[in-house]
Design an enzyme around this catalytic site. Structure first.
Site, PDB file in Angstrom:
ATOM      1  N   TRP A 185       0.863  -1.171   0.000  1.00 37.02           N
ATOM      2  CA  TRP A 185       0.000   0.000   0.000  1.00 37.02           C
ATOM      3  C   TRP A 185       0.902   1.224   0.000  1.00 37.02           C
ATOM      4  O   TRP A 185       1.806   1.331   0.824  1.00 37.02           O
ATOM      5  CB  TRP A 185      -0.923   0.069   1.226  1.00 37.02           C
ATOM      6  CG  TRP A 185      -1.559   1.421   1.303  1.00 37.02           C
ATOM      7  CD1 TRP A 185      -2.518   1.925   0.469  1.00 37.02           C
ATOM      8  CD2 TRP A 185      -1.213   2.488   2.208  1.00 37.02           C
ATOM      9  NE1 TRP A 185      -2.795   3.235   0.795  1.00 37.02           N
ATOM     10  CE2 TRP A 185      -2.012   3.598   1.857  1.00 37.02           C
ATOM     11  CE3 TRP A 185      -0.300   2.611   3.264  1.00 37.02           C
ATOM     12  CZ2 TRP A 185      -1.937   4.820   2.524  1.00 37.02           C
ATOM     13  CZ3 TRP A 185      -0.217   3.829   3.934  1.00 37.02           C
ATOM     14  CH2 TRP A 185      -1.040   4.924   3.570  1.00 37.02           C
ATOM     15  N   GLU A 224      -3.063  -2.898  -2.420  1.00 40.21           N
ATOM     16  CA  GLU A 224      -4.169  -2.282  -1.665  1.00 40.21           C
ATOM     17  C   GLU A 224      -4.491  -0.886  -2.182  1.00 40.21           C
ATOM     18  O   GLU A 224      -3.646   0.010  -2.162  1.00 40.21           O
ATOM     19  CB  GLU A 224      -3.784  -2.209  -0.176  1.00 40.21           C
ATOM     20  CG  GLU A 224      -4.858  -1.589   0.708  1.00 40.21           C
ATOM     21  CD  GLU A 224      -4.436  -1.500   2.176  1.00 40.21           C
ATOM     22  OE1 GLU A 224      -3.279  -1.837   2.505  1.00 40.21           O
ATOM     23  OE2 GLU A 224      -5.276  -1.083   2.994  1.00 40.21           O
ATOM     24  N   LYS A 226      -7.090   2.655  -2.337  1.00 42.13           N
ATOM     25  CA  LYS A 226      -7.660   3.563  -1.351  1.00 42.13           C
ATOM     26  C   LYS A 226      -8.432   4.669  -2.062  1.00 42.13           C
ATOM     27  O   LYS A 226      -8.130   4.989  -3.213  1.00 42.13           O
ATOM     28  CB  LYS A 226      -6.516   4.162  -0.534  1.00 42.13           C
ATOM     29  CG  LYS A 226      -6.941   4.918   0.678  1.00 42.13           C
ATOM     30  CD  LYS A 226      -5.772   5.144   1.605  1.00 42.13           C
ATOM     31  CE  LYS A 226      -6.243   5.900   2.825  1.00 42.13           C
ATOM     32  NZ  LYS A 226      -5.216   6.002   3.848  1.00 42.13           N
ATOM     33  N   ASP A 257      -9.332  -3.190   1.821  1.00 40.95           N
ATOM     34  CA  ASP A 257      -9.414  -2.616   3.157  1.00 40.95           C
ATOM     35  C   ASP A 257     -10.833  -2.067   3.265  1.00 40.95           C
ATOM     36  O   ASP A 257     -11.250  -1.241   2.442  1.00 40.95           O
ATOM     37  CB  ASP A 257      -8.365  -1.510   3.319  1.00 40.95           C
ATOM     38  CG  ASP A 257      -8.352  -0.920   4.719  1.00 40.95           C
ATOM     39  OD1 ASP A 257      -9.432  -0.564   5.226  1.00 40.95           O
ATOM     40  OD2 ASP A 257      -7.259  -0.804   5.307  1.00 40.95           O
ATOM     41  N   HIS A 260     -11.520   1.644   2.799  1.00 40.71           N
ATOM     42  CA  HIS A 260     -10.968   2.346   1.645  1.00 40.71           C
ATOM     43  C   HIS A 260     -11.918   2.543   0.481  1.00 40.71           C
ATOM     44  O   HIS A 260     -11.492   2.645  -0.665  1.00 40.71           O
ATOM     45  CB  HIS A 260      -9.720   1.609   1.148  1.00 40.71           C
ATOM     46  CG  HIS A 260      -8.558   1.773   2.066  1.00 40.71           C
ATOM     47  ND1 HIS A 260      -7.277   1.446   1.724  1.00 40.71           N
ATOM     48  CD2 HIS A 260      -8.493   2.272   3.332  1.00 40.71           C
ATOM     49  CE1 HIS A 260      -6.471   1.704   2.740  1.00 40.71           C
ATOM     50  NE2 HIS A 260      -7.185   2.191   3.719  1.00 40.71           N
ATOM     51  N   HIS A 284      -8.217  -6.279   4.733  1.00 41.45           N
ATOM     52  CA  HIS A 284      -7.874  -5.491   5.899  1.00 41.45           C
ATOM     53  C   HIS A 284      -9.217  -5.154   6.517  1.00 41.45           C
ATOM     54  O   HIS A 284      -9.878  -4.212   6.090  1.00 41.45           O
ATOM     55  CB  HIS A 284      -7.144  -4.200   5.507  1.00 41.45           C
ATOM     56  CG  HIS A 284      -5.676  -4.374   5.329  1.00 41.45           C
ATOM     57  ND1 HIS A 284      -4.820  -3.334   5.113  1.00 41.45           N
ATOM     58  CD2 HIS A 284      -4.910  -5.479   5.381  1.00 41.45           C
ATOM     59  CE1 HIS A 284      -3.582  -3.793   5.016  1.00 41.45           C
ATOM     60  NE2 HIS A 284      -3.622  -5.105   5.165  1.00 41.45           N
ATOM     61  N   ASP A 292     -12.244   6.750   6.591  1.00 42.24           N
ATOM     62  CA  ASP A 292     -11.292   5.671   6.870  1.00 42.24           C
ATOM     63  C   ASP A 292     -10.683   5.873   8.256  1.00 42.24           C
ATOM     64  O   ASP A 292      -9.495   6.089   8.397  1.00 42.24           O
ATOM     65  CB  ASP A 292     -10.205   5.713   5.774  1.00 42.24           C
ATOM     66  CG  ASP A 292      -9.169   4.621   5.922  1.00 42.24           C
ATOM     67  OD1 ASP A 292      -9.497   3.569   6.495  1.00 42.24           O
ATOM     68  OD2 ASP A 292      -8.032   4.824   5.458  1.00 42.24           O
ATOM     69  N   ASP A 294     -10.346   3.881  10.808  1.00 42.61           N
ATOM     70  CA  ASP A 294      -9.630   2.775  11.436  1.00 42.61           C
ATOM     71  C   ASP A 294     -10.051   2.525  12.878  1.00 42.61           C
ATOM     72  O   ASP A 294      -9.217   2.328  13.761  1.00 42.61           O
ATOM     73  CB  ASP A 294      -8.106   2.972  11.322  1.00 42.61           C
ATOM     74  CG  ASP A 294      -7.623   2.780   9.889  1.00 42.61           C
ATOM     75  OD1 ASP A 294      -7.702   1.656   9.397  1.00 42.61           O
ATOM     76  OD2 ASP A 294      -7.198   3.767   9.250  1.00 42.61           O
ATOM     77  N   ASP A 324      -6.921  -4.322  10.122  1.00 41.44           N
ATOM     78  CA  ASP A 324      -6.196  -3.060   9.980  1.00 41.44           C
ATOM     79  C   ASP A 324      -6.972  -1.935  10.646  1.00 41.44           C
ATOM     80  O   ASP A 324      -7.906  -1.391  10.069  1.00 41.44           O
ATOM     81  CB  ASP A 324      -5.956  -2.731   8.495  1.00 41.44           C
ATOM     82  CG  ASP A 324      -5.110  -1.467   8.338  1.00 41.44           C
ATOM     83  OD1 ASP A 324      -4.586  -0.981   9.351  1.00 41.44           O
ATOM     84  OD2 ASP A 324      -4.973  -0.975   7.195  1.00 41.44           O
TER      85      ASP A 324
HETATM   86  C1  RNT Z   1      -3.694   2.826   4.951  1.00 39.63           C
HETATM   87  C2  RNT Z   1      -3.790   1.389   4.652  1.00 39.63           C
HETATM   88  C3  RNT Z   1      -2.634   0.557   5.094  1.00 39.63           C
HETATM   89  C4  RNT Z   1      -2.137   0.961   6.461  1.00 39.63           C
HETATM   90  C5  RNT Z   1      -1.030   0.122   6.980  1.00 39.63           C
HETATM   91  C6  RNT Z   1      -0.381   0.718   8.189  1.00 39.63           C
HETATM   92  O1  RNT Z   1      -4.846   3.504   4.694  1.00 39.63           O
HETATM   93  O2  RNT Z   1      -4.965   0.877   5.186  1.00 39.63           O
HETATM   94  O3  RNT Z   1      -2.964  -0.777   5.021  1.00 39.63           O
HETATM   95  O4  RNT Z   1      -3.176   0.986   7.379  1.00 39.63           O
HETATM   96  O5  RNT Z   1      -0.161  -0.139   5.975  1.00 39.63           O
HETATM   97 ZN    ZN Z   2      -5.207  -1.245   5.118  1.00 39.11          ZN
END
Ligand code: RNT
Ligand code: ZN
Length: 416
Positions: A185, A224, A226, A257, A260, A284, A292, A294, A324
């Site tokens: 990513w 990955e 986004k 993810d 994302h 993720h 996003d 997290d 993630d």
């Molecule tokens: C970032 C991505 C990625 C990170 C990690 C730390 O938006 O989700 O996967 O969270 O690489």
């Molecule tokens: Zn991620």
């Protein structure tokens, strides 16, 4: 709840599921084999051991809960503690900045398997398999563009970094006798409008082709995408369309993810489409709150739907499930326990679905019956099956892990 009560509740649940054609013991055997890759970066808010600099790359861990892991020993101790409260055997997903650099200044284009030797040893000793990630952020050369940078010097630096990360992943995979997943990513993008959308994507395509020239047997590459990053809101080079095109044409894995995509976009719906065209997927699993963000993964419709799709597609062996999120506002070990167990609970609920009955209804055009069955599934006694899973795995049943997390906080993390 006593052992006796857990067993009784399980017996009743087993019979109830039996009535709808589900063998709960078989389901638990399947769940037992699902390895979830725990992201190392929840231990320390994505800092790593390379520099004390700020977290960049458009990602952010918010909160200042005490007890963050400050070094490699603390990260390892925290991971083992979290895993002791999670049923089953799981993997650890490392970022390159978590190497064991032993005080040496090892720039990203110099990383070697030896910097992960102690991780490999530790993982083997603890029966944990490792996955890996290249790290484009939190570095003086991160800027807004890395692999897609028109500046050859910067681009080559990141190409070299990513190539070396593949070598590290290959070594991990070889030693653990199971491929290590290397997730790539990169944050590349632009805050404001760009008039060069094609240019950067073209460069990224070339860089990736260069990186993937060498074929390896013990690692797998995953890409990955986004929607946007903080400070990079107007354009993301590695968008979903870009990586799907790239992944399909080069037969690379795609990482989804769950944070994302656009907030109302269904990630679950992507599984079947992608698996028809790319070899495997990586997840993720996260919880985006408005963006996003997290947040810690929980049982919600999104996670449930995603797990159901994996099971309905018969794709448990083709989807590598990782987590993630980085929540620095609550106990970080507790965050792993909640998120991993929630993902497993969603998988369990997916596995307990009477899919052949549902499919028979669908084939016969019996929409009411299908909907009724789906609805009733929600209140079936899956919790008793989950408790038995924890019991059989010798991990805390129900909320009992709260006391364990508190004890570790009292004795260990609060002293940091
Ligand atoms: C970032 C991505 C990625 C990170 C990690 C730390 O938006 O989700 O996967 O969270 O690489
Ligand atoms: Zn991620």
């Amino acid at each position: 709840m006593s052992k006796d009560l857990i067993a009784k509740a399980y017996e009743m649940a087993r019979e109830r599921y039996n009535e709808i054609g589900i063998d709960t013991d078989k389901v638990l055997d399947i769940l037992q084999k699902v390895e979830i890759s725990l992201h190392c970066w929840q231990t320390d808010d994505v800092r790593g051991f390379e520099s004390a600099g700020d977290l960049t790359g458009g990602i952010q861990a918010t909160g200042n809960y005490p007890g963050r892991a400050r070094n490699i020993d603390e990260v390892r101790a925290d991971i083992l503690k979290a895993m002791s409260m999670i049923p089953g055997k799981h993997r650890l997903n490392l970022h390159e900045i978590y190497g064991d650099f032993k005080g040496e200044a090892v720039d990203r284009d110099m990383v070697e398997p030896r910097h992960f030797e102690s991780w490999i040893q530790w993982a083997l000793e603890n029966g944990i398999k490792l996955d890996f990630n290249s790290t484009s952020f939190s570095h003086p050369k991160s800027g807004d563009l890395t692999l897609s940078n028109p500046d050859k010097g910067i681009r080559d630096f990141w190409i070299e970094h990513t190539k070396r990360c593949r070598v590290v992943a290959e070594e991990m995979g070889k030693r653990q006798g199971d491929p290590s997943m290397l997730n790539v990513w990169i944050h590349d993008g632009s805050k404001d409008m760009t008039v060069n959308r094609m240019l950067y994507r073209d460069i990224l395509k070339e860089s990736l082709d260069e990186i993937f020239k060498v074929k390896y047997d013990n690692m797998k590459d995953s890409l990955e995408s986004k929607v946007f990053g903080i400070g990079l809101e107007s354009y993301t080079v590695g968008s979903n369309d870009f990586y799907i095109g790239y992944g399909v044409s080069r037969q690379k894995m795609i990482t989804l993810d769950t944070g994302h995509f656009h907030p109302t976009e269904s990630i679950a719906d992507k599984v079947s489409s992608l698996l028809l065209f790319v070899p495997e997927l990586m997840l993720h699993v996260s919880r985006p709150v408005r963006w996003d963000s997290d947040h810690v993964t929980i049982i919600n419709d999104e996670t449930l739907d995603l797990c159901k799709e994996i099971v309905r597609c018969g794709a448990l062996s083709r989807v590598h499930i990782g987590l993630d999120y980085f929540d620095a506002s609550i106990n970080r070990i507790g965050a792993y326990v909640i998120g991993t167990r929630a993902t497993q609970k969603c998988l369990l609920r997916a596995l307990l679905e009477p899919i052949s009955t549902l499919r028979a209804y669908e084939a016969e055009g019996k929409g009411f019956e299908r909907l009724a069955m789906l609805e009733e599934g929600k209140s079936m006694p899956w919790g008793a099956v989950w408790d038995m899973f924890c019991e059989r795995n010798n991990v805390p049943v129900g909320e009992r892990y709260i006391a364990d997390v508190q004890k570790y906080e009292r004795e260990v993390t609060s002293k940091r």
